[in-house]
Design an enzyme around this catalytic site. Structure first.
Site, PDB file in Angstrom:
ATOM      1  CE  LYS A 144      -4.546  -1.416   1.454  1.00 24.12           C
ATOM      2  NZ  LYS A 144      -5.672  -1.213   2.383  1.00 24.12           N
ATOM      3  NE  ARG A 190      -8.294  -7.462  -0.023  1.00 27.45           N
ATOM      4  CZ  ARG A 190      -7.831  -6.616  -0.932  1.00 27.45           C
ATOM      5  NH1 ARG A 190      -6.812  -5.809  -0.621  1.00 27.45           N
ATOM      6  NH2 ARG A 190      -8.365  -6.557  -2.141  1.00 27.45           N
TER       7      ARG A 190
END
Length: 286
Positions: A221, A255
């Site tokens: 991210k 995840r």
């Protein structure tokens, strides 16, 4: 005990959720699993490497071309049905914020609805209750789907995360979603700048203390990229470091894009914590 689909996971058992994007413009894999064949190959590989959950998404999280609910369903529903047929034991999650898509994928065999946009459609939790499937309750800072944060401020970011996620979890429980199938997610990058996401990680134990299982979506991210000043394809090391910290603080579900690497990190942390024996113990014994 966390129960999703046919699977049960002990309180301290780490669980890997593998990302399979059915989008042509995903930020990390750039559409590598948009077509059925490579997407099914990705599922097979992820399961072989240790993923217990497959998270299927039909819409890119960030800004981009508009995707209607009908198109999102076209990308996901048939694929969910095929994954269910080929991998009956795997937990199938679908990343969607739309109740109508949630209902369609549940009909096709989904076990978990991953609501990454924090209840923007209240009907999604009602769908989860109606079908008896799980629900991920995420903090997105009130952001609209597919928007980027701009000058977001919080008096206390973790206090806001707890207020929102626990509130969503309690509402889901009241609606009839099984308690053992509800998870909370701090929503790294969603409605947050990099400092907010770092603080959310640092204080993750406060979420764990609520008693709800915590899911973290850290993989490659922007907060990792900004912290280390690395482009998307060079964020794996930073992601794994953040994964180790999250595991030490008690997160349960991860995840991820890199399943095998994440599994090694989680096993190492579990062994350091005394919850897992070494796979081999020969040193000093020969």
């Amino acid at each position: 005990m966390l129960r999703l689909g046919r699977r049960e996971f002990d309180t301290h058992e780490p669980v890997i959720m593998a990302i399979v994007n059915r989008t042509p413009d995903s930020f990390y894999d750039q559409g590598a699993t948009f077509r059925d064949e490579p997407a099914l190959a990705r599922v097979e590989q992820a399961v072989a490497e240790g993923a217990a959950i497959i998270d299927i998404g039909g819409v890119k999280a960030g800004p981009g071309e508009e995707v209607s609910a009908e198109e999102e369903a076209r990308r996901t529903v048939g694929f969910v049905a095929e994954v269910r047929r080929r991998f009956p034991e795997v937990v199938i999650s679908v990343d969607t914020w739309r109740a109508e898509v949630g209902a369609a994928v549940c009909e096709a065999g989904a076990d978990l609805l991953n609501d990454a946009w924090g209840g923007v459609d209240p009907g999604l939790a009602e769908v989860a209750a109606r079908y008896g499937v799980g629900l991920v309750c995420t903090h997105a800072g009130g952001a609209e789907p597919r928007t980027r944060p701009h000058r977001v401020t919080y008096d206390d970011v973790m206090a806001d995360i707890l207020r929102v996620t626990v509130g969503l979890a309690e509402r889901a429980l009241e609606l009839g979603v099984p308690r053992e199938a509800i998870l909370i997610d701090p929503g790294h990058d969603f409605g947050k700048n990099t400092r907010h996401s770092l603080e959310a990680t640092r204080r993750l134990d406060e979420m764990v203390s609520t008693g709800w299982p915590v899911l973290v979506s850290l993989s490659n991210k922007d907060f990792v990229g900004e912290t280390l000043d690395r482009p998307v394809k060079e964020r794996v090391v930073g992601t794994l470091a953040t994964t180790a910290v999250s595991a030490w603080l008690g997160a349960q579900v991860y995840r991820v894009h890199e399943v095998a690497e994440t599994r090694q990190v989680l096993e190492m942390v579990a062994s350091i914590a005394g919850r897992r024996a070494p796979a081999v113990a020969r040193r000093g014994l020969a």
